[in-house]
Design a protein around this motif. Structure first.
Motif, short mmCIF file in Angstrom:
data_model
loop_
_atom_site.label_atom_id
_atom_site.label_comp_id
_atom_site.label_asym_id
_atom_site.label_seq_id
_atom_site.Cartn_x
_atom_site.Cartn_y
_atom_site.Cartn_z
N ARG A 1 -20.30 -65.07 28.17
CA ARG A 1 -21.72 -64.95 28.54
C ARG A 1 -22.01 -65.60 29.88
O ARG A 1 -22.67 -65.01 30.73
CB ARG A 1 -22.59 -65.57 27.45
N TYR A 2 -21.51 -66.82 30.08
CA TYR A 2 -21.78 -67.53 31.33
C TYR A 2 -21.14 -66.80 32.51
O TYR A 2 -21.73 -66.74 33.60
CB TYR A 2 -21.27 -68.97 31.27
N SER A 3 -19.95 -66.25 32.33
CA SER A 3 -19.27 -65.54 33.41
C SER A 3 -20.03 -64.30 33.84
O SER A 3 -20.01 -63.93 35.01
CB SER A 3 -17.85 -65.15 32.98
N GLN A 4 -20.72 -63.69 32.90
CA GLN A 4 -21.46 -62.46 33.21
C GLN A 4 -22.85 -62.73 33.78
O GLN A 4 -23.40 -61.88 34.47
CB GLN A 4 -21.60 -61.61 31.95
N THR A 5 -23.42 -63.88 33.52
CA THR A 5 -24.82 -64.10 33.89
C THR A 5 -25.05 -65.15 34.97
O THR A 5 -26.15 -65.23 35.51
CB THR A 5 -25.65 -64.50 32.66
N LYS B 1 -13.01 -72.38 34.77
CA LYS B 1 -12.45 -73.71 35.04
C LYS B 1 -13.45 -74.81 34.74
O LYS B 1 -13.11 -75.81 34.10
CB LYS B 1 -11.99 -73.81 36.50
N LEU B 2 -14.67 -74.62 35.20
CA LEU B 2 -15.71 -75.63 35.02
C LEU B 2 -15.97 -75.89 33.54
O LEU B 2 -15.94 -77.03 33.07
CB LEU B 2 -17.00 -75.19 35.71
N PHE B 3 -16.21 -74.82 32.80
CA PHE B 3 -16.59 -74.99 31.40
C PHE B 3 -15.40 -75.36 30.51
O PHE B 3 -15.60 -76.04 29.50
CB PHE B 3 -17.36 -73.78 30.87
N LYS B 4 -14.21 -74.99 30.88
CA LYS B 4 -13.06 -75.46 30.10
C LYS B 4 -12.97 -76.98 30.18
O LYS B 4 -12.66 -77.65 29.19
CB LYS B 4 -11.77 -74.79 30.54
N GLU B 5 -13.24 -77.54 31.35
CA GLU B 5 -13.26 -79.00 31.50
C GLU B 5 -14.40 -79.63 30.69
O GLU B 5 -14.22 -80.65 30.02
CB GLU B 5 -13.40 -79.40 32.97
N ILE B 6 -15.56 -79.01 30.75
CA ILE B 6 -16.72 -79.52 29.99
C ILE B 6 -16.43 -79.44 28.50
O ILE B 6 -16.70 -80.38 27.75
CB ILE B 6 -18.00 -78.75 30.36
N PHE B 7 -15.88 -78.32 28.05
CA PHE B 7 -15.56 -78.17 26.63
C PHE B 7 -14.53 -79.20 26.18
O PHE B 7 -14.63 -79.77 25.10
CB PHE B 7 -15.04 -76.76 26.32
N GLU B 8 -13.52 -79.42 27.03
CA GLU B 8 -12.48 -80.40 26.68
C GLU B 8 -13.09 -81.79 26.53
O GLU B 8 -12.79 -82.51 25.57
CB GLU B 8 -11.39 -80.41 27.76
N GLU B 9 -13.94 -82.17 27.45
CA GLU B 9 -14.58 -83.49 27.36
C GLU B 9 -15.49 -83.56 26.14
O GLU B 9 -15.55 -84.59 25.46
CB GLU B 9 -15.36 -83.78 28.65
N PRO C 1 -16.23 -65.67 37.98
CA PRO C 1 -15.79 -65.93 36.61
C PRO C 1 -14.69 -66.99 36.54
O PRO C 1 -14.64 -67.77 35.60
CB PRO C 1 -15.29 -64.57 36.12
N GLU C 2 -13.82 -67.03 37.54
CA GLU C 2 -12.75 -68.02 37.56
C GLU C 2 -13.31 -69.43 37.65
O GLU C 2 -12.85 -70.35 36.96
CB GLU C 2 -11.78 -67.76 38.72
N PHE C 3 -14.32 -69.62 38.51
CA PHE C 3 -14.95 -70.92 38.65
C PHE C 3 -15.65 -71.33 37.36
O PHE C 3 -15.51 -72.46 36.89
CB PHE C 3 -15.96 -70.90 39.81
N ILE C 4 -16.38 -70.40 36.77
CA ILE C 4 -17.09 -70.67 35.52
C ILE C 4 -16.09 -71.08 34.44
O ILE C 4 -16.30 -72.04 33.71
CB ILE C 4 -17.91 -69.44 35.06
#
Length: 88
Positions: free
Chosen positions: A52-56, A66-74, A61-64
């Motif tokens: 959803r975030y990548s589309q909106t 990377k960013l959210f994978k880090e946020i999700f991990e934390e 999409p690559e930046f989104i």
């Protein structure tokens, strides 16, 4: 140039404050999951959000991702390690 940098710094400070709020909510979710004996990680939820975030978002999409994978991990760490976040 200084005006732009000052604006960017204010945005960065806002981002950091929002991330602290997000981690505090993640801690509350972690407390609930612990009580309800629910697994911390929810890969389908994360995949849904990334899609959803990548589309909106209007960003790559690559930046989104990377960013959210880090946020999700934390967030997963915070959900599993509550004591570290008591100070916030």
């Amino acid at each position: 140039m200084k005006l732009w940098r000052d604006q960017i710094e204010k945005i960065d400070e806002t981002l950091l404050a929002l991330l602290v709020q997000r981690m505090n909510l993640a801690k509350q979710i972690g407390d609930y999951k612990k009580t309800a004996q629910i697994q911390v990680e929810d890969p389908s939820r994360e995949a849904e959000l990334l899609e959803r975030y990548s589309q909106t978002a209007g960003l790559s999409p690559e930046f989104i991702e990377k960013l959210f994978k880090e946020i999700f991990e934390e967030s997963r760490k915070v959900q599993g390690l509550h004591d570290e976040w008591e100070r916030f």
